[in-house]
Motif scaffolding. Structure first.
Motif, short mmCIF file in Angstrom:
data_model
loop_
_atom_site.label_atom_id
_atom_site.label_comp_id
_atom_site.label_asym_id
_atom_site.label_seq_id
_atom_site.Cartn_x
_atom_site.Cartn_y
_atom_site.Cartn_z
N SER A 37 6.39 9.35 -4.51
CA SER A 37 6.05 8.76 -3.35
C SER A 37 6.17 7.47 -3.42
N LEU A 38 7.26 6.72 -3.99
CA LEU A 38 7.63 5.21 -4.05
C LEU A 38 8.50 5.19 -2.69
N ASN A 39 8.02 3.82 -2.21
CA ASN A 39 8.73 3.58 -0.70
C ASN A 39 9.96 2.35 -1.10
N TYR A 40 9.57 1.58 -2.28
CA TYR A 40 10.43 0.76 -2.46
C TYR A 40 10.60 0.54 -3.85
N ILE A 41 11.87 0.24 -4.37
CA ILE A 41 12.08 0.12 -5.93
C ILE A 41 12.82 -1.33 -6.08
N LEU A 42 12.21 -2.29 -6.70
CA LEU A 42 12.64 -3.67 -7.14
C LEU A 42 12.71 -3.69 -8.63
N VAL A 43 14.03 -3.27 -9.06
CA VAL A 43 14.28 -3.11 -10.64
C VAL A 43 15.61 -4.03 -10.91
N GLU A 44 15.33 -4.39 -12.00
CA GLU A 44 16.37 -5.06 -12.81
C GLU A 44 17.71 -4.20 -13.11
N SER A 45 19.02 -4.78 -12.67
CA SER A 45 20.02 -4.25 -13.14
C SER A 45 20.92 -5.33 -13.32
N ASN A 46 20.93 -5.67 -14.89
CA ASN A 46 21.49 -6.85 -15.49
C ASN A 46 22.75 -6.96 -15.71
N TYR A 47 23.22 -5.71 -16.11
CA TYR A 47 24.66 -6.05 -16.67
C TYR A 47 25.48 -4.41 -16.41
N CYS A 48 26.98 -4.49 -16.60
CA CYS A 48 27.58 -3.25 -16.65
C CYS A 48 27.96 -3.19 -18.06
N LYS A 49 27.70 -2.10 -18.68
CA LYS A 49 28.19 -2.16 -20.11
C LYS A 49 29.66 -2.32 -20.54
N ASP A 50 30.25 -1.90 -19.62
CA ASP A 50 31.74 -1.89 -19.89
C ASP A 50 32.50 -3.56 -19.67
N THR A 51 31.69 -4.20 -18.63
CA THR A 51 31.80 -5.47 -18.31
C THR A 51 31.55 -6.67 -19.46
N LEU A 52 30.33 -6.07 -20.16
CA LEU A 52 29.92 -6.79 -21.17
C LEU A 52 30.82 -6.73 -22.39
N ASP A 53 31.14 -5.31 -22.75
CA ASP A 53 31.98 -5.02 -23.82
C ASP A 53 33.45 -5.81 -23.70
N ALA A 54 33.81 -5.83 -22.42
CA ALA A 54 35.20 -6.68 -22.15
C ALA A 54 34.99 -8.01 -22.39
N ASN A 55 33.86 -8.61 -21.86
CA ASN A 55 33.77 -10.25 -22.21
C ASN A 55 33.21 -10.43 -23.54
N ILE A 56 32.83 -9.37 -24.32
CA ILE A 56 32.75 -9.84 -25.85
C ILE A 56 34.26 -9.71 -26.37
N GLU A 57 34.91 -8.83 -26.26
CA GLU A 57 36.19 -8.60 -26.83
C GLU A 57 37.08 -9.71 -26.51
N ALA A 58 37.19 -10.13 -25.05
CA ALA A 58 37.70 -11.47 -24.89
C ALA A 58 37.28 -12.82 -25.39
N GLY A 59 35.98 -12.83 -25.81
CA GLY A 59 35.44 -13.82 -26.45
C GLY A 59 34.58 -14.55 -25.61
N TYR A 60 34.50 -14.31 -24.55
CA TYR A 60 33.60 -15.18 -23.52
C TYR A 60 32.06 -15.07 -23.80
N ILE A 61 31.61 -13.67 -24.46
CA ILE A 61 30.38 -13.81 -24.84
C ILE A 61 30.01 -13.45 -26.40
N PRO A 62 29.41 -14.13 -27.10
CA PRO A 62 29.23 -13.91 -28.46
C PRO A 62 28.76 -12.38 -28.75
N GLN A 63 29.22 -12.02 -29.86
CA GLN A 63 28.80 -10.57 -30.11
C GLN A 63 27.33 -10.55 -30.48
N SER A 64 26.70 -11.65 -30.93
CA SER A 64 25.21 -11.72 -30.96
C SER A 64 24.52 -11.23 -29.84
#
Length: 156
Positions: free
Chosen positions: A56-83
């Motif tokens: 019976s929720l009327n509103y959901i305010l929820v985090e949606s921080n990242y897309c996993k495939d985008t994160l993986d591509a950014n790590i592979e390209a060296g934009y984001i550190p693996q750590s």
């Protein structure tokens, strides 16, 4: 002090904190009910998993921080550190996990879903809105600094 499972009242709002999963001490989400209309919303950010299920929720305010495939591509390209990847995986909701969370809950009375805490470099707002709208059939918006998102509480 706020404790999970111990509800309290603020004005016309009943607030029930619930445990979430994050890399900090006592992370909480909040189920909030507006007494005059009995409408309910959840607010949950800085988490990678929510154990609770809601009806019976009327509103959901929820985090949606990242897309996993985008994160993986950014790590592979060296934009984001693996750590950084492990921290994100263990502390923030991905688009895929948000979709799993929404599938596990009763959305029959939901009027609006608001996506919070999108990563500047690892998310795609248009994609997130589109995929969650397609999944849920609900209005989906992105929270942005300075943006006013009306919740249209009935009868107001």
């Amino acid at each position: 002090m706020v404790d999970a499972g111990v509800q309290f009242q603020v004005g016309d709002f009943i607030v029930l904190p619930f445990d979430t999963q994050h890399d900090c001490d006592q992370p909480f989400g909040y189920l909030i009910q507006y007494k005059p209309t009995s409408e309910k919303l959840i607010f949950c950010t800085d988490t990678y998993y929510i154990r609770n299920r809601f009806n019976s929720l009327n509103y959901i305010l929820v985090e949606s921080n990242y897309c996993k495939d985008t994160l993986d591509a950014n790590i592979e390209a060296g934009y984001i550190p693996q750590s950084m990847k492990n921290r994100l995986l263990e502390s923030h909701f991905s688009l895929e996990h948000v979709k799993e969370f929404l599938r596990a809950n009763d959305l029959s009375q939901v009027k609006k879903i608001v996506l919070l805490h999108l990563s500047d470099s690892n998310s795609n707002a248009e994609r997130m809105v589109r995929e969650i709208e397609e999944l849920t059939g609900k209005i989906v918006v992105i929270a942005e600094a300075g943006r006013n998102i009306p919740l249209e509480l009935y009868p107001f």
